[in-house]
Design a protein around this motif. Sequence first.
Motif, PDB file in Angstrom:
ATOM      1  N   LEU A  95      10.171  -4.165 -28.481  1.00  0.00           N
ATOM      2  CA  LEU A  95      10.502  -2.947 -27.747  1.00  0.00           C
ATOM      3  C   LEU A  95      11.291  -1.981 -28.638  1.00  0.00           C
ATOM      4  CD1 LEU A  95       9.683  -2.560 -24.781  1.00  0.00           C
ATOM      5  CD2 LEU A  95      12.022  -3.116 -24.115  1.00  0.00           C
ATOM      6  N   PRO A  96      10.919  -0.682 -28.631  1.00  0.00           N
ATOM      7  CA  PRO A  96      11.602   0.260 -29.527  1.00  0.00           C
ATOM      8  C   PRO A  96      13.027   0.613 -29.078  1.00  0.00           C
ATOM      9  CG  PRO A  96       9.975   1.401 -28.188  1.00  0.00           C
ATOM     10  CD  PRO A  96       9.815  -0.059 -27.909  1.00  0.00           C
ATOM     11  N   PHE A  97      13.495   0.046 -28.007  1.00  0.00           N
ATOM     12  CA  PHE A  97      14.863   0.342 -27.553  1.00  0.00           C
ATOM     13  C   PHE A  97      15.479  -0.926 -26.973  1.00  0.00           C
ATOM     14  CE2 PHE A  97      11.744   1.809 -24.335  1.00  0.00           C
ATOM     15  CZ  PHE A  97      12.013   0.916 -23.324  1.00  0.00           C
ATOM     16  N   THR A  98      16.791  -0.907 -26.805  1.00  0.00           N
ATOM     17  CA  THR A  98      17.420  -2.019 -26.095  1.00  0.00           C
ATOM     18  C   THR A  98      17.643  -1.585 -24.652  1.00  0.00           C
ATOM     19  OG1 THR A  98      19.540  -1.210 -26.881  1.00  0.00           O
ATOM     20  CG2 THR A  98      18.635  -3.117 -28.040  1.00  0.00           C
ATOM     21  N   LEU A  99      17.634  -2.558 -23.766  1.00  0.00           N
ATOM     22  CA  LEU A  99      17.778  -2.231 -22.351  1.00  0.00           C
ATOM     23  C   LEU A  99      19.172  -1.673 -22.064  1.00  0.00           C
ATOM     24  CD1 LEU A  99      16.078  -5.305 -20.621  1.00  0.00           C
ATOM     25  CD2 LEU A  99      15.094  -3.070 -21.152  1.00  0.00           C
ATOM     26  N   GLN A 153      15.221   0.635  -6.866  1.00  0.00           N
ATOM     27  CA  GLN A 153      15.366   2.076  -6.770  1.00  0.00           C
ATOM     28  C   GLN A 153      15.886   2.615  -8.071  1.00  0.00           C
ATOM     29  OE1 GLN A 153      17.321   3.980  -3.586  1.00  0.00           O
ATOM     30  NE2 GLN A 153      15.222   4.011  -2.899  1.00  0.00           N
ATOM     31  N   GLY A 154      15.309   3.693  -8.533  1.00  0.00           N
ATOM     32  CA  GLY A 154      15.832   4.323  -9.741  1.00  0.00           C
ATOM     33  C   GLY A 154      15.273   5.713  -9.857  1.00  0.00           C
ATOM     34  N   ASP A 155      16.115   6.602 -10.294  1.00  0.00           N
ATOM     35  CA  ASP A 155      15.729   7.995 -10.458  1.00  0.00           C
ATOM     36  C   ASP A 155      14.549   8.084 -11.432  1.00  0.00           C
ATOM     37  OD1 ASP A 155      15.880  10.689 -10.172  1.00  0.00           O
ATOM     38  OD2 ASP A 155      17.991  10.833 -10.737  1.00  0.00           O
ATOM     39  N   VAL A 156      13.843   9.206 -11.388  1.00  0.00           N
ATOM     40  CA  VAL A 156      12.754   9.408 -12.351  1.00  0.00           C
ATOM     41  C   VAL A 156      13.293   9.254 -13.768  1.00  0.00           C
ATOM     42  CG1 VAL A 156      11.070  10.798 -11.108  1.00  0.00           C
ATOM     43  CG2 VAL A 156      13.134  11.881 -11.952  1.00  0.00           C
ATOM     44  N   GLY A 157      12.590   8.469 -14.581  1.00  0.00           N
ATOM     45  CA  GLY A 157      13.004   8.309 -15.969  1.00  0.00           C
ATOM     46  C   GLY A 157      14.101   7.292 -16.200  1.00  0.00           C
ATOM     47  N   SER A 158      14.486   6.550 -15.152  1.00  0.00           N
ATOM     48  CA  SER A 158      15.584   5.590 -15.332  1.00  0.00           C
ATOM     49  C   SER A 158      15.108   4.298 -15.988  1.00  0.00           C
ATOM     50  CB  SER A 158      16.242   5.288 -13.983  1.00  0.00           C
ATOM     51  OG  SER A 158      15.294   4.766 -13.079  1.00  0.00           O
ATOM     52  N   GLY A 159      13.803   4.155 -16.178  1.00  0.00           N
ATOM     53  CA  GLY A 159      13.290   2.990 -16.904  1.00  0.00           C
ATOM     54  C   GLY A 159      12.886   1.834 -16.015  1.00  0.00           C
ATOM     55  N   LYS A 160      12.297   2.146 -14.882  1.00  0.00           N
ATOM     56  CA  LYS A 160      11.852   1.092 -13.976  1.00  0.00           C
ATOM     57  C   LYS A 160      10.687   0.307 -14.567  1.00  0.00           C
ATOM     58  CE  LYS A 160      11.155   4.000 -10.582  1.00  0.00           C
ATOM     59  NZ  LYS A 160      11.743   5.211 -11.176  1.00  0.00           N
ATOM     60  N   LEU A 162      18.890   1.070 -10.211  1.00  0.00           N
ATOM     61  CA  LEU A 162      19.118   1.510 -11.587  1.00  0.00           C
ATOM     62  C   LEU A 162      19.931   2.795 -11.497  1.00  0.00           C
ATOM     63  CD1 LEU A 162      15.726   1.103 -13.507  1.00  0.00           C
ATOM     64  CD2 LEU A 162      17.852  -0.141 -13.874  1.00  0.00           C
ATOM     65  N   ASP A 163      21.234   2.675 -11.748  1.00  0.00           N
ATOM     66  CA  ASP A 163      22.088   3.834 -11.500  1.00  0.00           C
ATOM     67  C   ASP A 163      22.488   4.559 -12.785  1.00  0.00           C
ATOM     68  OD1 ASP A 163      23.624   1.840 -12.456  1.00  0.00           O
ATOM     69  OD2 ASP A 163      24.884   1.628 -10.682  1.00  0.00           O
ATOM     70  N   ALA A 164      21.806   4.266 -13.888  1.00  0.00           N
ATOM     71  CA  ALA A 164      22.116   4.999 -15.120  1.00  0.00           C
ATOM     72  C   ALA A 164      20.827   5.281 -15.877  1.00  0.00           C
ATOM     73  CB  ALA A 164      23.064   4.179 -15.982  1.00  0.00           C
ATOM     74  N   LEU A 165      20.769   6.407 -16.547  1.00  0.00           N
ATOM     75  CA  LEU A 165      19.591   6.752 -17.343  1.00  0.00           C
ATOM     76  C   LEU A 165      19.760   6.209 -18.755  1.00  0.00           C
ATOM     77  CD1 LEU A 165      18.945  10.493 -16.391  1.00  0.00           C
ATOM     78  CD2 LEU A 165      17.902   8.457 -15.415  1.00  0.00           C
ATOM     79  N   PRO A 166      18.642   5.941 -19.441  1.00  0.00           N
ATOM     80  CA  PRO A 166      18.750   5.544 -20.848  1.00  0.00           C
ATOM     81  C   PRO A 166      19.500   6.628 -21.628  1.00  0.00           C
ATOM     82  CG  PRO A 166      16.506   5.236 -20.068  1.00  0.00           C
ATOM     83  CD  PRO A 166      17.254   5.943 -18.981  1.00  0.00           C
ATOM     84  N   PRO A 167      20.189   6.225 -22.690  1.00  0.00           N
ATOM     85  CA  PRO A 167      20.995   7.195 -23.433  1.00  0.00           C
ATOM     86  C   PRO A 167      20.121   8.215 -24.150  1.00  0.00           C
ATOM     87  CG  PRO A 167      20.906   5.099 -24.587  1.00  0.00           C
ATOM     88  CD  PRO A 167      20.248   4.883 -23.265  1.00  0.00           C
ATOM     89  N   GLY A 168      20.718   9.340 -24.512  1.00  0.00           N
ATOM     90  CA  GLY A 168      20.027  10.332 -25.327  1.00  0.00           C
ATOM     91  C   GLY A 168      19.096  11.242 -24.566  1.00  0.00           C
ATOM     92  N   ARG A 169      19.059  11.112 -23.238  1.00  0.00           N
ATOM     93  CA  ARG A 169      18.220  11.989 -22.431  1.00  0.00           C
ATOM     94  C   ARG A 169      18.852  13.382 -22.414  1.00  0.00           C
ATOM     95  NH1 ARG A 169      14.860   9.396 -18.901  1.00  0.00           N
ATOM     96  NH2 ARG A 169      14.382   7.866 -20.450  1.00  0.00           N
ATOM     97  N   VAL A 170      18.063  14.405 -22.706  1.00  0.00           N
ATOM     98  CA  VAL A 170      18.604  15.762 -22.610  1.00  0.00           C
ATOM     99  C   VAL A 170      18.427  16.228 -21.166  1.00  0.00           C
ATOM    100  CG1 VAL A 170      18.547  18.091 -23.597  1.00  0.00           C
ATOM    101  CG2 VAL A 170      17.730  16.130 -24.939  1.00  0.00           C
TER     102      VAL A 170
END
Length: 694
Positions: A262-266, A292-299, A442-450
Motif C-alpha cells: 500500500l502506498p500509504f500507512t493507515l 460511516q465516514g465522510d467522502v474521502g475518509s478512506g473507507k 472514520l472520524d479523520a481524513l488521511p493527512p495532506g488533504r487540501v
Amino acid sequence: MSYSQLDRPVQFLKGVGPKRADAFARLGICSARDLLYHIPRRYDDASTVQPIGELEVGMDATALGQVRSKGVIPTRKGLRIFQAVIEDDSGMITAAWPGQPWLDRKIHQGDTILVTGRVKFFHGRQIQPRELTIISRGGDIDKNSGHIYVTYPASEELPQWVLRRIFGQNLDELLEWADDDEYLTIGELRTRELPPLSRALTWLHRPETIAEAERGRRRLAYDELFFLQLVQAQARRRVADLEPGIAHQRTNKLIRPLHEKLPFTLTGAQARVLREVYADMQSSRRMSRLLQGDVGSGKTAVALFAMLLAVEGDYQAALMAPTEILAEQHAISLREILSPLLVDVVLLTGSSSAPERRATLAALKSGSAKLVVGTHALIEESVVFTALGLVVVDEQHRFGVRQRMALMERDDVRPDVLVMSATPIPRSLAMALHGDLDLSVLDALPPGRVPVRTVIQTPDHREEIYKFIHQQIGEGHQAYIVYPLVAESEKVDLLAATDEYERLRRDVFPNHQVGLIHGQLSGTKKDSVMRAFLGGETDVLVATTVIEVGIDVGNATVMVVEHAERFGLSQLHQLRGRVGRGGAESHCILVAESRDEASERLRVLTETTDGFEVARADLQIRGQGDLFGREQHGRDPVLRFADIIADEELLVEAQKEARALIASDPELTSTEHQIIRAQLQGRYRDRLEMYAVG
Ligand code: ADP
Ligand code: MG
C-alpha cells in the motif's frame, strides 16, 4: 398479556361518548392510554402572563381573562371585526380580531381565554391576538391550571376547552392507571435518573414549573428510545446471534503483504475501525456493522483489508456498489493493488457480456474466484458462491433495506456484512436509525488533504465564475455546474437546466466540451456521459443533482452549485465531496441570492469541511421529522418526545439497556418482563413485522 384500565376505549371515559370517540380517533386517540399520552404542545408560564391592568401600548403580551361581552363590529370599509372584552382581577381590555367574524360562534361569554399579541392604541388599549386558546367554557372550574397554562394539540371537533374539560374529569384516574405501564423498578429509575412514569405524566399535564414539564418529557423520551432500541436489539440478535457466523482465521498471509504494498500507512481512525471489523469477523458471532465516514475518509481501504482477511482464510468476499461505473472503478483499483498479491478480482454487472457472465458465475461457484465486485447484479438468484464469507455494501443509502437483506439472507451462507455509508449523519441518529447494526466511524481524513475552498456568491458574479472556470480548464482541470431538481417542479427545473446547458455550450464555453447529465437519461447514456468526463474528454459537466455518488474524478477542481439555497446542507456537502480528490486546490462556489435568508444557512459550509458538523447543523435546521419519514409506518411519528441531538446521552443509555435486556431474555418470556413485552407490542406492532423477515 395482562389487561390494564389503560386499554379501555376512550369512549368509556367521562364526558366522551361515541361521537367524541370518533373525533378522538381522528386525532389518533383510541384508548385511555392514548389520551394519557396526549401531551400539551405548549406551556405558558404564569410569570409570562401579564395582569390585564398592567398592559401598555406597544407591549407584546400574553393575557388570560374571562369574556365579559363580545360581538362583531362592521367597519366602513366592509371589514368585519370580532371583539371581546376580557377581564381578570386587575382590569379589562378589548381583544380584537379584524376579519375573523366567525370567532363569534366559537367564543362564548363567560369563557376563559388566553391570548398573545401586540397591545395597540385604538379607542383605548386593544390587544390584537395572533394566538388564542379557549382555556375553559362558561363557568368551568379549571383544576388543571396551576402556575402553568397548558395547550393541547386540538382539532376543530375537539377544541381546547373540550379537551381540558375531559382531562379535568379523567386525569386523576388516568394517572393512577399509569402505574400499570411502569416497567422500571425503583432501583432502575434511580440509576437512570428518571422519574416514575406516573409522576412524569403528572408533570407533563399539570406542571408547577416549565422545568418540571421538561423532566417529564425526558422520561417519555427515554421510553421511546428504549423501545426503539429494543426492537432493533431483537433484530440485531436475529441477524447476528441466532444464526452463527463465520469465525474467520487470520493468517496474515495476505494482510501483511498488503500493508507493504500500500502506498500509504493507515490513519489512526482506519486502524481503529479495522480492529473493530477484525474482532467481529474473527468471532463466530455474525458481523453486521455500519461503517460511516465522510467522502474521502478512506473507507475503501478498510473494506480491502476486511476482504483480504476473509480471502486468506479461504472464504470469498463480495463488494457491492450502487452503480456500474463505481463498481468498475473499484475493480480497476483493487486489481492494481491486488495483482502483485496474486488475488484475482472479478467483475459482475448488468452489462457484463453473456460469456463474461458465464465465466464469472462458474468461477464463483467453483471457488476459483475469491473476490468479486459488482452491482445489484450480485444478488440475483443465479449467483452462487462456494464459500461467501464477507459482503461489503458501498454507499448503502442507495440500496434499500430489502436488497441489503437479500444478500445476507441466503439459506446456504451466512456471510459477515459490512455496510459503508458516506452520508455523515450524527452518531446518535445513526444509532436511532440503525440500532440493529454495530457502528464504526472514520472520524479523520488521511493527512495532506487540501480542503475544498467554499464561497457563497450572488448571481451577479456569474461572469467572474465563468472566467475562473476558463482559467482552471486552461490549467488542464475540469468543472461541474449543478442545477437543482426537486420533485414538485421537476419539469420546469429540468427545462431550466437543459436551457442553461445549451446557453453554456453555445455562449460561455464555445471552445470547450460541455456534457449534460440528469435523471431522465437512460442508464447507458448516463454511463457514457460520466465516462467522457472521467476520461477528460469533457471539460465541464452540467448536472442535476445526480452526479454519481462516490465517483472519483481527481482532475475536477471546481464545483458550482446554482440556486444553492434550494439544496440541503448535507446534499451540498456531498456535492462538494466530488472535488478536491486530487492533489490540486479545489473550489466549491455556492450561488445564492445574498438577501435570501436561506443563504445564511449556507454559511456553515464556508466555515467547516467536516461532514458530521454539517450534518448536525442540517439536522438542527430541518428538524428530525422527515429523517424518519421513510422508515415510518402508520400515522405516529417514531419519536414524539425524544430529540435525537439533545437527547444523545439518553439514547446511548437506552441502547445499552435494551441490548443488555435482549442478551439476558431474548424473547422477553420471563414474568418480570411481561410489561415490557406488552408495551413493545403496543408501540411497534408494524415494526416488529417489518423486522421479522427471515
Ligand atoms: P471513501 O470511500 O471513504 O470516500 P476512499 O477509500 O475512496 O474514500 O479514499 C479516498 C482516497 O484517499 C483514495 O485515493 C485513497 O487511496 C486515499 N487514502 C485512503 N486511506 C489513506 C491513508 N491512510 N493515507 C493516505 N491516503 C489514503
Ligand atoms: Mg468510496
